[in-house]
Design a protein around this motif. Structure first.
Motif, PDB file in Angstrom:
ATOM      1  N   LYS A  47     -11.680 -31.417 -63.263  1.00  0.00           N
ATOM      2  CA  LYS A  47     -11.911 -32.811 -62.879  1.00  0.00           C
ATOM      3  C   LYS A  47     -12.966 -33.488 -63.745  1.00  0.00           C
ATOM      4  CE  LYS A  47     -10.664 -32.042 -58.025  1.00  0.00           C
ATOM      5  NZ  LYS A  47     -11.138 -32.086 -56.615  1.00  0.00           N
ATOM      6  N   ALA A  48     -13.956 -32.738 -64.202  1.00  0.00           N
ATOM      7  CA  ALA A  48     -15.021 -33.306 -65.032  1.00  0.00           C
ATOM      8  C   ALA A  48     -14.766 -33.091 -66.519  1.00  0.00           C
ATOM      9  CB  ALA A  48     -16.363 -32.700 -64.642  1.00  0.00           C
ATOM     10  N   ALA A  49     -13.531 -32.726 -66.896  1.00  0.00           N
ATOM     11  CA  ALA A  49     -13.261 -32.328 -68.280  1.00  0.00           C
ATOM     12  C   ALA A  49     -13.600 -33.421 -69.288  1.00  0.00           C
ATOM     13  CB  ALA A  49     -11.794 -31.926 -68.422  1.00  0.00           C
ATOM     14  N   GLU A  50     -13.248 -34.665 -68.977  1.00  0.00           N
ATOM     15  CA  GLU A  50     -13.500 -35.731 -69.953  1.00  0.00           C
ATOM     16  C   GLU A  50     -14.997 -35.956 -70.142  1.00  0.00           C
ATOM     17  OE1 GLU A  50     -10.583 -39.125 -70.690  1.00  0.00           O
ATOM     18  OE2 GLU A  50     -12.171 -40.058 -69.512  1.00  0.00           O
ATOM     19  N   ALA A  51     -15.761 -35.925 -69.060  1.00  0.00           N
ATOM     20  CA  ALA A  51     -17.210 -36.073 -69.177  1.00  0.00           C
ATOM     21  C   ALA A  51     -17.820 -34.880 -69.906  1.00  0.00           C
ATOM     22  CB  ALA A  51     -17.840 -36.224 -67.797  1.00  0.00           C
ATOM     23  N   LEU A  52     -17.356 -33.671 -69.613  1.00  0.00           N
ATOM     24  CA  LEU A  52     -17.859 -32.486 -70.304  1.00  0.00           C
ATOM     25  C   LEU A  52     -17.558 -32.563 -71.793  1.00  0.00           C
ATOM     26  CD1 LEU A  52     -16.727 -29.818 -67.684  1.00  0.00           C
ATOM     27  CD2 LEU A  52     -19.102 -30.381 -68.253  1.00  0.00           C
ATOM     28  N   ALA A  53     -16.356 -32.992 -72.139  1.00  0.00           N
ATOM     29  CA  ALA A  53     -15.991 -33.135 -73.547  1.00  0.00           C
ATOM     30  C   ALA A  53     -16.849 -34.193 -74.235  1.00  0.00           C
ATOM     31  CB  ALA A  53     -14.512 -33.496 -73.658  1.00  0.00           C
TER      32      ALA A  53
END
Length: 396
Positions: A47-53
């Protein structure tokens, strides 16, 4: 008793919740973990993949050789610049669909093609298990969806659910680590599992899980008996970016007192909170939460946060000395883009004026229906994080 004005209470509790979200955003935490690192490839999942990227891109810049993102649809934050070299995929959540299988197939291909002489960093958050999946032989999408639907309504703990789901998957239970075998891999986890359970996040793609299964319905046990054994995997060490503890700590820095973690049945947790309100001194209080719900065959909408809030509101109806916020840090509660609810002693009366029956809505697990059209819902949009639920109480 001094009454809590609804507008003032809601504003106070909402601002504390927002402070907690800011403290555990994926971009902030990933940038801190990867700052100054050498060139590498990055896989961001959940769910947080875009922010982590985005955090990896901020930290590495041109040292980021390539990247891969898989996240559930609806969780895009739009923060990641278009020029960041990430292959992007969105799948379904919480029940996988064809897009989940497409994302999983792409992830297996990307991992298998990563150069074995270059480092790979995996940034993992909850939600990865449904949005990217690659099935073992003999399992089709219809069966996978049936298993996931059963798991969501089973009331089982995440470790027990993962023990079942890994048997169907070539990504879970260390499957992704197997695809990356030969690479120098490090991994960082933004945890949505309480009490140090980083290994369970996202379906455990980087570490093996126990083969011990919980009691299962007959149809599911018969299916599992036909599936092949899991291959041996070399587990990857998991570093911790943050989790529910850090979110609760941010609420406490804003003035609340930490009063532990709410687990187990959601309705029982609501009864515990209502009893606490009756005897608590005036002040602000905070809990981390990961409760469970066993859904009836015929049920409505909403998730554990709104169900918890409604349970408290029923038990404390008419009291003017409290307000409570229960919300998911990912911005979703159940299957719709509502994080939770902020309730007080007049919540039930307001619902009755809208034609709702709180007792019946609780019985049918339809807290979403009860709060539909109400100003009491907490709506955040995609938050860039996912670290379980928060409950914040204001007592006067």
């Amino acid at each position: 008793m001094s009454a809590v004005r609804p507008g003032d209470a809601r504003s106070t509790l909402q601002s504390m919740f927002e402070a907690a979200i800011a403290a555990v955003r994926g971009d902030r935490l990933a940038a801190g973990a990867l700052k100054g690192g050498r060139s590498r490839h990055v896989i961001a999942l959940g769910k947080a993949a875009e922010a982590l990227a985005n955090g990896a891109w901020q930290a590495l810049g041109q040292s980021l050789r390539s990247g891969f993102i898989a996240l559930p649809r609806g969780y895009e934050t739009a923060d990641l610049p278009a020029e960041a070299p990430f292959e992007r995929h969105a799948g379904a959540h919480p029940i996988p669909d064809d897009s989940s299988l497409a994302a999983g197939e792409a992830l297996v291909r990307y991992a298998s093609e990563c150069p074995r002489d270059e480092p790979v960093t995996v940034l993992l958050s909850g939600g990865a298990s449904a949005c990217a999946e690659h099935l073992v032989e003999g399992v089709d999408l219809a069966l996978l969806r049936r298993v996931n639907t059963w798991a969501l309504s089973s009331g089982l703990a995440i470790a027990e659910i993962n023990a079942v789901r890994t048997r169907f998957s070539q990504l879970k239970g260390g499957g992704l680590a197997h695809c990356l075998q030969g690479c120098e891999v490090d991994a960082w986890v933004l945890s949505d599992v309480l009490e140090g359970g980083e290994r369970w996040v996202g379906g455990s793609p980087l570490v093996a899980v126990s083969d011990d299964l919980p009691p299962l319905p007959g149809w599911l046990q018969r299916v599992l008996d036909t599936l092949p054994e899991r291959p041996r995997v070399h587990p990857v060490h998991l570093g911790r970016l943050g989790g529910n503890d850090e979110a609760v700590a941010a609420v406490c820095e804003a003035g609340a007192q930490h009063h532990g973690t709410l687990t187990g049945d959601t309705k029982a947790a609501g009864e515990k909170l209502a009893a606490f309100v009756k005897q608590a001194r005036p002040g602000l209080y905070a809990w981390g939460a990961e409760t469970t719900m066993q859904l009836p065959l015929s049920h409505g909408s909403g998730g554990r946060c709104r169900h918890l809030a409604l349970a408290v509101a029923r038990l404390l109806a008419g009291r003017g000395d409290w307000a409570l916020l229960a919300a998911g840090t990912d911005g979703w509660d159940g299957t719709d883009a509502v994080a939770g609810a902020c309730v007080d002693g007049d919540t039930i009366a307001r619902g009755e004026r809208r034609g709702r029956d709180a007792r019946e809505d609780m019985r049918r697990a339809d807290s979403g229906g009860f709060f539909a059209g109400s100003e009491e819902v907490v709506v955040t949009g995609p938050t860039g994080t996912n670290v379980n639920d928060l409950v914040i109480l204001l007592k006067r």
